[in-house]
Scaffold this motif. Structure first.
Motif, PDB file in Angstrom:
ATOM      1  N   GLY A   8      38.529 -23.657  82.479  1.00  0.00           N
ATOM      2  CA  GLY A   8      38.874 -23.239  80.986  1.00  0.00           C
ATOM      3  C   GLY A   8      37.907 -22.151  80.877  1.00  0.00           C
ATOM      4  N   TYR A   9      37.778 -21.988  79.142  1.00  0.00           N
ATOM      5  CA  TYR A   9      36.897 -20.695  78.687  1.00  0.00           C
ATOM      6  C   TYR A   9      36.416 -21.169  77.436  1.00  0.00           C
ATOM      7  CZ  TYR A   9      40.948 -19.941  75.476  1.00  0.00           C
ATOM      8  OH  TYR A   9      41.933 -20.303  74.660  1.00  0.00           O
ATOM      9  N   THR A  10      35.226 -20.347  77.030  1.00  0.00           N
ATOM     10  CA  THR A  10      34.744 -20.363  75.668  1.00  0.00           C
ATOM     11  C   THR A  10      34.495 -19.001  75.424  1.00  0.00           C
ATOM     12  OG1 THR A  10      33.232 -21.374  74.348  1.00  0.00           O
ATOM     13  CG2 THR A  10      32.187 -20.307  76.426  1.00  0.00           C
ATOM     14  N   THR A  11      34.215 -18.700  74.217  1.00  0.00           N
ATOM     15  CA  THR A  11      34.168 -17.450  73.342  1.00  0.00           C
ATOM     16  C   THR A  11      32.797 -17.237  72.913  1.00  0.00           C
ATOM     17  OG1 THR A  11      36.558 -17.519  72.794  1.00  0.00           O
ATOM     18  CG2 THR A  11      35.170 -16.041  71.821  1.00  0.00           C
ATOM     19  N   VAL A  12      32.553 -16.196  73.531  1.00  0.00           N
ATOM     20  CA  VAL A  12      30.954 -15.650  72.959  1.00  0.00           C
ATOM     21  C   VAL A  12      30.951 -14.407  71.999  1.00  0.00           C
ATOM     22  CG1 VAL A  12      28.570 -14.655  73.724  1.00  0.00           C
ATOM     23  CG2 VAL A  12      30.035 -16.434  75.290  1.00  0.00           C
ATOM     24  N   HIS A  61      35.519 -13.667  76.327  1.00  0.00           N
ATOM     25  CA  HIS A  61      35.889 -14.748  77.198  1.00  0.00           C
ATOM     26  C   HIS A  61      34.806 -15.181  78.155  1.00  0.00           C
ATOM     27  CE1 HIS A  61      40.171 -14.207  75.666  1.00  0.00           C
ATOM     28  NE2 HIS A  61      39.503 -15.054  75.103  1.00  0.00           N
ATOM     29  N   LEU A  62      34.322 -16.373  78.429  1.00  0.00           N
ATOM     30  CA  LEU A  62      33.528 -16.733  79.352  1.00  0.00           C
ATOM     31  C   LEU A  62      34.257 -17.957  79.937  1.00  0.00           C
ATOM     32  CD1 LEU A  62      30.775 -16.383  80.696  1.00  0.00           C
ATOM     33  CD2 LEU A  62      30.152 -18.414  79.165  1.00  0.00           C
ATOM     34  N   LEU A  63      34.567 -17.633  81.316  1.00  0.00           N
ATOM     35  CA  LEU A  63      35.495 -18.743  82.216  1.00  0.00           C
ATOM     36  C   LEU A  63      34.449 -19.638  82.894  1.00  0.00           C
ATOM     37  CD1 LEU A  63      37.833 -15.982  84.248  1.00  0.00           C
ATOM     38  CD2 LEU A  63      37.909 -17.169  82.009  1.00  0.00           C
ATOM     39  N   LEU A  64      34.933 -20.699  82.603  1.00  0.00           N
ATOM     40  CA  LEU A  64      33.849 -21.717  83.037  1.00  0.00           C
ATOM     41  C   LEU A  64      33.829 -22.045  84.645  1.00  0.00           C
ATOM     42  CD1 LEU A  64      34.480 -24.242  79.876  1.00  0.00           C
ATOM     43  CD2 LEU A  64      32.920 -22.454  80.217  1.00  0.00           C
ATOM     44  N   SER A  79      28.191 -21.752  83.465  1.00  0.00           N
ATOM     45  CA  SER A  79      28.130 -22.986  82.782  1.00  0.00           C
ATOM     46  C   SER A  79      28.068 -22.702  81.022  1.00  0.00           C
ATOM     47  CB  SER A  79      26.772 -23.659  82.878  1.00  0.00           C
ATOM     48  OG  SER A  79      25.820 -22.971  82.520  1.00  0.00           O
ATOM     49  N   ILE A  80      28.380 -23.222  79.996  1.00  0.00           N
ATOM     50  CA  ILE A  80      28.355 -23.061  78.744  1.00  0.00           C
ATOM     51  C   ILE A  80      27.035 -22.517  78.479  1.00  0.00           C
ATOM     52  CG2 ILE A  80      28.270 -23.908  76.448  1.00  0.00           C
ATOM     53  CD1 ILE A  80      31.101 -24.018  77.326  1.00  0.00           C
ATOM     54  N   PRO A  81      26.998 -21.400  77.753  1.00  0.00           N
ATOM     55  CA  PRO A  81      25.678 -20.702  77.375  1.00  0.00           C
ATOM     56  C   PRO A  81      24.980 -21.382  76.288  1.00  0.00           C
ATOM     57  CG  PRO A  81      27.329 -19.360  76.644  1.00  0.00           C
ATOM     58  CD  PRO A  81      28.041 -20.362  77.287  1.00  0.00           C
ATOM     59  N   LEU A  82      23.522 -21.226  76.268  1.00  0.00           N
ATOM     60  CA  LEU A  82      22.809 -21.956  75.337  1.00  0.00           C
ATOM     61  C   LEU A  82      23.224 -21.319  74.025  1.00  0.00           C
ATOM     62  CD1 LEU A  82      20.603 -23.927  74.800  1.00  0.00           C
ATOM     63  CD2 LEU A  82      18.954 -22.163  75.004  1.00  0.00           C
ATOM     64  N   GLU A  83      23.277 -20.028  73.798  1.00  0.00           N
ATOM     65  CA  GLU A  83      23.830 -19.417  72.642  1.00  0.00           C
ATOM     66  C   GLU A  83      25.238 -18.910  72.660  1.00  0.00           C
ATOM     67  OE1 GLU A  83      22.123 -19.558  69.924  1.00  0.00           O
ATOM     68  OE2 GLU A  83      20.235 -20.259  70.810  1.00  0.00           O
TER      69      GLU A  83
END
Length: 222
Positions: free
Chosen positions: A59-63, A77-80, A84-88
């Motif tokens: 999946g992905y998260t948004t920075v 977008h950061l593709l997982l 890994s999920i970034p700390l910030e």
């Protein structure tokens, strides 16, 4: 994975328990929409959940990237599968934003630029061909969904595919609420696009066997 625990408030702790319960639900019911206003802590809850999660994730998260003076803001977008999920999830810079990142949305005092092509690429990344290339992951993360990206047909159709699929991984959808400020950001859309966006948003929210947890109301809707 994160090296430190995050501080959660009561509603966030309740949301975390709902995420953990996903893996004990029937396969068709393993989708949770985590909703809340901007700043309610949706991504914080997801960070905390993934901190203790040992399964496979796609999946992905948004920075969010922003200048210290607040005049420039951009989203990436950061593709997982790549990181890994970034700390910030919010990064601040003293001056201008880095030019070497692929932002899907940028805004400053004079303009807002939304790159729909970024969501075409994301649709390909989240497609069943790519997700199931090796083996089905334990979890899929969509962080976040609910805005103009739902007008990208391939992205919307991919999301609907995973909602309909019976034998699927657990899914977390971080949901973007539409309020006055966000509607102003959609002012460039024509009436037909706004109507289609509203229809697609409602289709997702009304989908059977989807659980909705709203951090603002602290209610879960079956």
């Amino acid at each position: 994975m994160l090296d430190q625990r995050l501080r959660l408030f009561a509603s966030q702790k309740e949301a975390l328990s709902k995420l953990e319960a996903l893996f004990f639900a029937e396969a068709e019911s393993r989708t949770l929409i985590l909703s809340g206003e901007s700043g309610s802590g949706k991504s914080t809850v997801v960070q905390e959940f993934l901190n203790g999660f040992s399964g496979t994730i796609r999946g992905y998260t948004t920075v969010r990237h922003r200048s210290a003076d607040g005049k420039q803001v951009a989203f990436q977008h950061l593709l997982l599968s790549d990181a890994s999920i970034p700390l910030e999830l919010t990064l601040e810079y003293p001056d201008k934003l880095p030019a070497d990142f692929e932002y899907f949305l940028m805004r400053d005092e004079t303009q807002l630029v939304f790159d729909r092509k970024a969501f075409m690429k994301l649709a390909e990344y989240m497609s069943p061909v790519q997700i199931l290339k090796n083996r089905q992951p334990d979890l899929m993360l969509w962080d976040e969904v609910g805005g103009e990206e739902l007008l990208v047909d391939s992205f919307y159709e991919t999301l609907i595919y995973w909602l309909k699929k019976k034998d699927k991984p657990a899914q977390i959808i971080v949901w973007k609420k539409q309020h006055h400020k966000s509607k102003l950001r959609l002012a460039h859309l024509c009436a037909t696009e706004i109507e289609l966006l509203d229809k697609r948003r409602q289709t997702i929210l009304d989908y059977p066997a989807v659980y909705i947890y709203d951090l603002d109301s602290e209610n879960i809707i079956l």
